[in-house]
Design a protein around this motif. Structure first.
Motif, PDB file in Angstrom:
ATOM      1  N   LEU A   6       0.787  -1.364   0.256  1.00  0.00           N
ATOM      2  CA  LEU A   6       0.077   0.054  -0.015  1.00  0.00           C
ATOM      3  C   LEU A   6       0.900   1.297   0.154  1.00  0.00           C
ATOM      4  O   LEU A   6       0.534   2.150  -0.744  1.00  0.00           O
ATOM      5  CB  LEU A   6      -1.061  -0.093   1.178  1.00  0.00           C
ATOM      6  CG  LEU A   6      -2.123  -0.892   1.048  1.00  0.00           C
ATOM      7  CD1 LEU A   6      -3.015  -0.905   2.202  1.00  0.00           C
ATOM      8  CD2 LEU A   6      -2.955  -0.327  -0.174  1.00  0.00           C
ATOM      9  N   GLU A  26      -9.444   4.280  -1.630  1.00  0.00           N
ATOM     10  CA  GLU A  26      -8.799   3.286  -0.764  1.00  0.00           C
ATOM     11  C   GLU A  26      -9.633   3.469   0.844  1.00  0.00           C
ATOM     12  O   GLU A  26     -10.024   2.462   1.348  1.00  0.00           O
ATOM     13  CB  GLU A  26      -7.593   3.880  -0.617  1.00  0.00           C
ATOM     14  CG  GLU A  26      -6.754   2.979   0.848  1.00  0.00           C
ATOM     15  CD  GLU A  26      -5.261   3.345   0.859  1.00  0.00           C
ATOM     16  OE1 GLU A  26      -4.770   3.116   2.154  1.00  0.00           O
ATOM     17  OE2 GLU A  26      -4.703   4.245   0.046  1.00  0.00           O
ATOM     18  N   VAL A  40      -7.907  -4.666  -0.184  1.00  0.00           N
ATOM     19  CA  VAL A  40      -7.640  -3.174  -0.783  1.00  0.00           C
ATOM     20  C   VAL A  40      -6.685  -3.152  -1.471  1.00  0.00           C
ATOM     21  O   VAL A  40      -6.455  -2.525  -2.716  1.00  0.00           O
ATOM     22  CB  VAL A  40      -7.700  -2.374   0.478  1.00  0.00           C
ATOM     23  CG1 VAL A  40      -7.147  -0.983   0.058  1.00  0.00           C
ATOM     24  CG2 VAL A  40      -8.833  -2.327   1.303  1.00  0.00           C
ATOM     25  N   LEU A  44      -6.173  -2.022  -5.413  1.00  0.00           N
ATOM     26  CA  LEU A  44      -5.721  -0.754  -5.997  1.00  0.00           C
ATOM     27  C   LEU A  44      -4.267  -1.146  -7.017  1.00  0.00           C
ATOM     28  O   LEU A  44      -3.990  -0.532  -8.105  1.00  0.00           O
ATOM     29  CB  LEU A  44      -4.980  -0.153  -4.855  1.00  0.00           C
ATOM     30  CG  LEU A  44      -5.851   0.455  -3.824  1.00  0.00           C
ATOM     31  CD1 LEU A  44      -5.183   1.405  -2.835  1.00  0.00           C
ATOM     32  CD2 LEU A  44      -6.676   1.390  -4.675  1.00  0.00           C
TER      33      LEU A  44
END
Length: 269
Positions: A6, A26, A40, A44
């Motif tokens: 992330l 997000e 997540v 992405l």
């Protein structure tokens, strides 16, 4: 293109016109959809090639992406070496992103539903990977009541290894959220007790608290899973939910409710 953490994704998206949108997305996935950090990250990561394609084409308005543009994007993914299942997953992630943009009024148009992923090679029905199941379970839009119900259904079927007919026939008194036990009536009217994992129990509790009370009608009775008219959800309706979510997740066309049972058994082992 390798998967990024992330923080790495945030760095990659820094100083682009879409940085605030992706950051908001997000937050939406985490807070509203309540998706796990790994899910997540996967969502992405699957958007990263699209960001690169937008840069290559000099596009800054996300709402200007029409059907020819999106088809060119899918063709480009194949050209640079992505396999068809991966392209299907990236299209699924892009559709979810545009649905978010459309709901908040950021993108004036959304034509992602007007393009199809490359056809996958048909294989014998088998077992979905843990990653595929995670993506499949995260498809329902849990910011809306039908999505909460659908997520609860999918979680319960997978966690308990149920047949779809067994899930459709469940009644509220057969659920014990304290012990996370479900009394299931199977073939030949044989009763068995099966256990739910914590995620399934949590989504089922949310459905029972937030959704089912608003949908009940005088004739609803004890049926667990309801449609919005207060009737018991049918086997066909649950099969359609599974089919729709599997398609949105970019899974093999052979994926169906029995695949969930196979996957449950394999993942348990």
């Amino acid at each position: 293109m390798t998967a990024l953490s992330l923080p790495g994704l945030r760095d990659a998206l820094r100083s682009t016109p879409w940085t605030p949108l992706v950051r908001d997305y997000e937050s939406y996935l985490r807070a509203t959809r309540q998706l796990a950090p790994l899910t997540v990250r996967n969502y992405l990561n699957d958007l990263m090639p699209y960001v690169e394609f937008l840069k290559k084409r000099g596009v800054t308005d996300l709402g200007s992406a029409d059907r020819p543009f999106l088809r060119a994007y899918l063709a480009w993914l194949l050209e640079i070496g992505y396999q068809r299942p991966s392209v299907a997953r990236k299209l699924s992630a892009l559709r979810a992103f545009y649905r978010f943009l459309r709901d908040r009024g950021t993108a004036a148009t959304d034509q992602t539903d007007q393009v199809s992923a490359p056809k996958l090679e048909r294989r014998l029905p088998g077992v979905a990977s843990a990653e595929d199941i995670e993506r499949f379970l995260s498809v329902p839009d849990t910011g809306k009541p039908p999505g909460v119900r659908d997520r609860a259904i999918l979680e319960v079927i997978y966690a308990a290894g149920m047949r779809v007919s067994e899930a459709a026939s469940l009644d509220v008194p057969e659920i014990d959220l304290q012990t996370r036990e479900v009394r299931v009536t199977g073939k030949g009217s044989k009763m068995r007790v099966t256990l739910l994992g914590r995620p399934a129990a949590e989504w089922l509790a949310r459905y029972l608290q937030e959704v089912r009370p608003a949908w009940t009608r005088p004739g609803t009775g004890a049926a667990l899973f309801l449609n919005q008219s207060g009737g018991r959800l049918t086997v066909r309706s649950i099969q359609e939910i599974v089919r729709r979510c599997a398609t949105a997740a970019g899974l093999d066309p052979s994926f169906h409710t029995h695949t969930l049972r196979h996957s449950f058994a394999t993942h348990m082992l």
